[in-house]
Design an enzyme around this catalytic site. Structure first.
Site, short mmCIF file in Angstrom:
data_model
loop_
_atom_site.label_atom_id
_atom_site.label_comp_id
_atom_site.label_asym_id
_atom_site.label_seq_id
_atom_site.Cartn_x
_atom_site.Cartn_y
_atom_site.Cartn_z
N TYR A 56 39.36 -1.09 -41.55
CA TYR A 56 40.39 -0.12 -41.16
C TYR A 56 39.91 1.32 -41.36
O TYR A 56 40.33 2.20 -40.61
CB TYR A 56 41.72 -0.39 -41.90
CG TYR A 56 42.37 -1.64 -41.36
CD1 TYR A 56 43.00 -1.61 -40.11
CD2 TYR A 56 42.31 -2.85 -42.04
CE1 TYR A 56 43.55 -2.76 -39.56
CE2 TYR A 56 42.87 -4.00 -41.50
CZ TYR A 56 43.49 -3.95 -40.27
OH TYR A 56 44.03 -5.08 -39.72
N GLN A 91 52.35 -2.17 -29.91
CA GLN A 91 51.64 -3.01 -30.89
C GLN A 91 50.43 -2.25 -31.43
O GLN A 91 49.75 -2.73 -32.33
CB GLN A 91 51.15 -4.29 -30.22
CG GLN A 91 52.25 -5.16 -29.65
CD GLN A 91 51.68 -6.22 -28.71
OE1 GLN A 91 51.29 -7.30 -29.15
NE2 GLN A 91 51.59 -5.91 -27.44
N ASP A 94 47.02 2.83 -33.36
CA ASP A 94 46.54 4.22 -33.19
C ASP A 94 47.76 5.13 -33.01
O ASP A 94 48.89 4.67 -32.87
CB ASP A 94 45.56 4.30 -32.01
CG ASP A 94 46.22 4.00 -30.66
OD1 ASP A 94 47.21 4.67 -30.32
OD2 ASP A 94 45.74 3.08 -29.96
N HIS A 109 53.50 -2.98 -35.22
CA HIS A 109 52.40 -3.54 -36.02
C HIS A 109 51.84 -2.54 -37.04
O HIS A 109 50.76 -2.76 -37.59
CB HIS A 109 51.26 -4.04 -35.11
CG HIS A 109 51.61 -5.31 -34.38
ND1 HIS A 109 50.86 -5.82 -33.35
CD2 HIS A 109 52.64 -6.18 -34.56
CE1 HIS A 109 51.41 -6.95 -32.91
NE2 HIS A 109 52.50 -7.19 -33.62
N CYS A 117 51.80 1.58 -50.67
CA CYS A 117 51.47 1.19 -52.04
C CYS A 117 52.21 -0.08 -52.41
O CYS A 117 53.45 -0.12 -52.34
CB CYS A 117 51.83 2.32 -53.00
SG CYS A 117 51.43 1.90 -54.71
N CYS A 136 47.30 5.99 -55.79
CA CYS A 136 48.50 6.27 -55.00
C CYS A 136 49.02 7.66 -55.35
O CYS A 136 49.22 7.97 -56.53
CB CYS A 136 49.57 5.21 -55.27
SG CYS A 136 51.17 5.61 -54.53
N ASN A 203 48.17 -4.76 -16.04
CA ASN A 203 47.02 -5.25 -16.79
C ASN A 203 45.83 -5.32 -15.83
O ASN A 203 46.03 -5.42 -14.62
CB ASN A 203 47.31 -6.64 -17.38
CG ASN A 203 46.42 -6.98 -18.56
OD1 ASN A 203 45.20 -7.05 -18.43
ND2 ASN A 203 47.01 -7.16 -19.72
N GLU A 205 44.00 -7.76 -15.66
CA GLU A 205 43.87 -9.16 -15.24
C GLU A 205 45.18 -9.90 -15.50
O GLU A 205 46.06 -9.38 -16.19
CB GLU A 205 42.72 -9.85 -16.01
CG GLU A 205 42.95 -9.82 -17.51
CD GLU A 205 41.74 -10.29 -18.31
OE1 GLU A 205 40.63 -10.27 -17.78
OE2 GLU A 205 41.95 -10.67 -19.48
P1 OAD Z 1 44.27 -7.61 -26.80
O1 OAD Z 1 42.92 -7.08 -27.13
O2 OAD Z 1 44.59 -9.02 -27.12
O3 OAD Z 1 44.52 -7.46 -25.23
C1 OAD Z 1 44.29 -6.27 -24.55
C2 OAD Z 1 44.79 -6.44 -23.12
O4 OAD Z 1 44.61 -5.21 -22.43
C3 OAD Z 1 44.05 -7.52 -22.32
O5 OAD Z 1 45.02 -8.33 -21.65
C4 OAD Z 1 43.23 -6.72 -21.30
O6 OAD Z 1 43.10 -7.40 -20.06
C5 OAD Z 1 44.09 -5.48 -21.13
N1 OAD Z 1 43.36 -4.27 -20.77
C6 OAD Z 1 42.15 -3.83 -21.24
N2 OAD Z 1 41.83 -2.65 -20.70
C7 OAD Z 1 42.88 -2.28 -19.90
C8 OAD Z 1 43.16 -1.16 -19.08
N3 OAD Z 1 42.34 -0.12 -19.00
N4 OAD Z 1 44.33 -1.13 -18.40
C9 OAD Z 1 45.21 -2.18 -18.47
N5 OAD Z 1 44.99 -3.27 -19.23
C10 OAD Z 1 43.85 -3.34 -19.93
O7 OAD Z 1 45.33 -6.59 -27.44
P2 OAD Z 1 46.87 -6.79 -27.75
O8 OAD Z 1 47.53 -7.63 -26.70
O9 OAD Z 1 47.43 -5.44 -28.00
O10 OAD Z 1 47.75 -6.99 -34.01
O11 OAD Z 1 46.82 -7.58 -29.10
C11 OAD Z 1 48.01 -7.86 -29.77
C12 OAD Z 1 47.79 -7.76 -31.26
O12 OAD Z 1 46.71 -8.59 -31.64
C13 OAD Z 1 47.37 -6.40 -31.74
O13 OAD Z 1 48.47 -5.51 -31.93
C14 OAD Z 1 46.75 -6.70 -33.05
C15 OAD Z 1 45.97 -7.94 -32.70
O14 OAD Z 1 45.86 -8.84 -33.71
C16 OAD Z 1 47.70 -6.39 -35.21
O15 OAD Z 1 46.86 -5.56 -35.55
C17 OAD Z 1 48.79 -6.81 -36.12
#
Ligand code: OAD
Length: 235
Positions: A56, A91, A94, A109, A117, A136, A203, A205
């Site tokens: 992190y 989610q 950043d 998230h 803390c 802390c 997305n 894809e």
């Molecule tokens: P993922 O990395 O699983 O998925 C990212 C998605 O963004 C994929 O479906 C890609 O196809 C799509 N993608 C990538 N570049 C793109 C672009 N330029 N435009 C549009 N789509 C694009 O990320 P999340 O779905 O956010 O949790 O993952 C969910 C959670 O899993 C995260 O919040 C994190 C992780 O564990 C925690 O940190 C708690």
């Protein structure tokens, strides 16, 4: 379309990809040989806190080198000009949505630039490195601070507010998420059960949840989201 209509927007890592923030499920889904679950779970933190802090710390430091993209800015415009209720649920950990200017925003998230803390419960804004030796600022204890991030097996933040916004949603936008991590992955199915909610996904894809959407826009958010926002605001 916006008069009296309620909109909920869900964003995932794809939202920030073009800003230079890596997605989670990239090519091999690994980080320095570790599965994401190893560095994003309470068990992983208990086993090797320094490894987890390091993971992190790198991600927090990387925020200094990225900027919001045209997709983030488009959502700010949507929030400001939409005439019904608006809620942005991300989610992403950043801070690019708030740096772009988004205000009605929930970080379900957690946030990279916060530490929590476990001794006193304080949630502190945090831009530096964290380690097991960090004190802390609130209670003075050493070793109780952890990233203010929801790990696997933990409950996301502000779920009641999110659920009630979803119940009243007339439009649901889902942007740049793979749709594999619950509960967020279940939001589309939940709103699809309202007969009158319009579901739109952007997305690069098809995803695990694309079948629930009325409209699946294929392409990068920086190009597709500004166009969609113009269309929604002029409908
Ligand atoms: P993922 O990395 O699983 O998925 C990212 C998605 O963004 C994929 O479906 C890609 O196809 C799509 N993608 C990538 N570049 C793109 C672009 N330029 N435009 C549009 N789509 C694009 O990320 P999340 O779905 O956010 O949790 O993952 C969910 C959670 O899993 C995260 O919040 C994190 C992780 O564990 C925690 O940190 C708690």
């Amino acid at each position: 379309m916006s008069a009296g209509q309620n909109i909920v927007v869900l964003t995932g890592a794809g939202m920030s990809a073009e800003s230079g923030v890596p997605t989670f499920r990239g090519v091999d889904g690994l980080w320095e040989g570790h599965r994401i679950e190893e560095v994003a779970s309470p068990e992983g933190f208990a086993r090797d806190p320094e490894l987890v802090h390091h993971f992190y710390n790198l991600r927090r430091a990387a925020l200094n080198t990225v900027e919001p993209n045209a997709g983030h800015l488009a959502l700010v415009k949507l929030e400001r000009e939409w005439r019904g209720k608006f809620l942005l649920v991300t989610q992403n950990v950043d801070d690019l949505h708030e740096r772009a200017g988004s205000e009605k925003l929930i970080h379900m998230h957690g946030e990279l630039r916060k530490a929590r803390c476990e001794c006193c419960g304080a949630v502190l804004s945090w831009t530096q490195e964290l380690s097991s030796g960090t004190r802390c600022r609130a209670c003075g204890e050493i070793g109780g601070l952890r990233p203010h991030i929801v790990w696997f097996g933990e409950f996301p933040f502000e779920m009641e507010t999110i659920m009630s916004a979803l119940e009243g949603a007339d439009v649901f936008l889902c942007i740049g998420t793979s749709g594999v991590v619950y509960p967020a992955a279940g939001f589309a199915q939940q709103v699809a059960s309202h007969s009158n909610c319009r579901l739109i996904e952007i997305n690069i894809e098809r995803t695990e949840i694309s079948r629930h959407f009325h409209e699946h826009i294929v392409g990068p958010v920086s190009a597709e989201l500004p166009k969609l926002v113009e269309r929604l605001l002029s409908a």
